[in-house]
Design an enzyme around this catalytic site. Sequence first.
Site, PDB file in Angstrom:
ATOM      1  N   ASP A  39      51.272  40.906  22.822  1.00 43.74           N
ATOM      2  CA  ASP A  39      52.532  40.860  23.576  1.00 43.74           C
ATOM      3  C   ASP A  39      53.320  39.583  23.297  1.00 43.74           C
ATOM      4  OD1 ASP A  39      51.353  43.137  24.707  1.00 43.74           O
ATOM      5  OD2 ASP A  39      50.621  42.018  26.438  1.00 43.74           O
ATOM      6  N   GLU A 238      56.660  51.545  27.240  1.00 45.54           N
ATOM      7  CA  GLU A 238      56.460  50.212  27.810  1.00 45.54           C
ATOM      8  C   GLU A 238      57.014  49.157  26.859  1.00 45.54           C
ATOM      9  OE1 GLU A 238      52.226  50.518  28.205  1.00 45.54           O
ATOM     10  OE2 GLU A 238      51.855  49.537  26.283  1.00 45.54           O
TER      11      GLU A 238
END
Length: 364
Positions: A39, A238
């Site tokens: 991420d 997402e």
Amino acid sequence: MLKLLLTAALAVTGLCQYQAPANSSTTFNNPVLEAVGADPWVFRHNGHYYMTYTNNENITLYRSDVLTDWNNAESKLIFKPPLGMNYSTDLWAPEIHNINDNWYVIFTADPRNDAPPPEVEMWCEYNCPAVHHRMFVVEGIGSDPWEAQWEYKAELDTYDQFAIDGTYFTHNGGLYHIYSCWYRQYDGWPANLCITKMENPWTISSPFSERQIISVPEYTWEKTPFGRASNDRLSSNEGPQQLTNPKTNQTFVIFSAARSDNRNYCLAQLELVGDDPMNPGDWRKHPYPVFYQNPSEHAYGVGHASFTTSPDGSENWIVYHGMQDPTDGWYARTIRAQKFEWNDDGSPKFPKPGYGPYSVPSGQ
């Protein structure tokens, strides 16, 4: 995104399976960080690159003079949550944004290590360990993110429902929150993309009745396993990120689809084709993934990207995580960077993911 086993994985700061050779002055190899990482959020400010990424326990800011080697980057702890709070554990996907001359970290967290009591989880149709994940904000006062004074600011209102991977989205002077959501409090799946209006970086102004879902996992490549037809378990949208074409001013949201511990994790694309981000009809989804696995180079599970430029501003770069061995799932993710271009229609033209060697960013 549901990183149920990530705590143990990210506690180990070992070398990746793929050993990149030492960078020369003109080329580099992926990954750009030898440690396990996922991420990544990268931005450039006043001659430095800055990065945060998921470590589950705190928010650490890294600073580097180059985009393509973070192994010797400076690091600074900017926020460690106290125990016993709703945001004390499982901190995921921190992003740092400059808004109105201050800095804001938007991140996901959970109060009890993804372990809801049975009295809560029994309401979910499917297993839902992240049912208590919510979005939070840390504020940094000051013009320089490295010297800013950081402190906890607020929880973002997501109507007491599951929320992960939130980002700030700006359009025509308005500020919005785009994040991964469920239809209802105990759905468990699918994970969709929601948008709400914001009064400021820590306050949502939309009531629940105005929350809009702008993308759902509808295509076979957005579902896990690939093409699952029987139900929506593990189907996810997402990791949304705003990306604007600097020449045409076209606005995109690049997001992750499928599941982040899986070889099929990929990037998808929404384009804002109307004037109102809160109108689902003003968004157009590309029918195919725009960045996806490259088995010929053992690059799998590529997703959750952020975007920056070369030091001289002439090139666009994507920073993302991926896996060399997809059987290791969340344990195998490392951070990579590659240059990307633009298509004739103004949309981003991403490369195939790989390991290089690649030319370093222009001006590095």
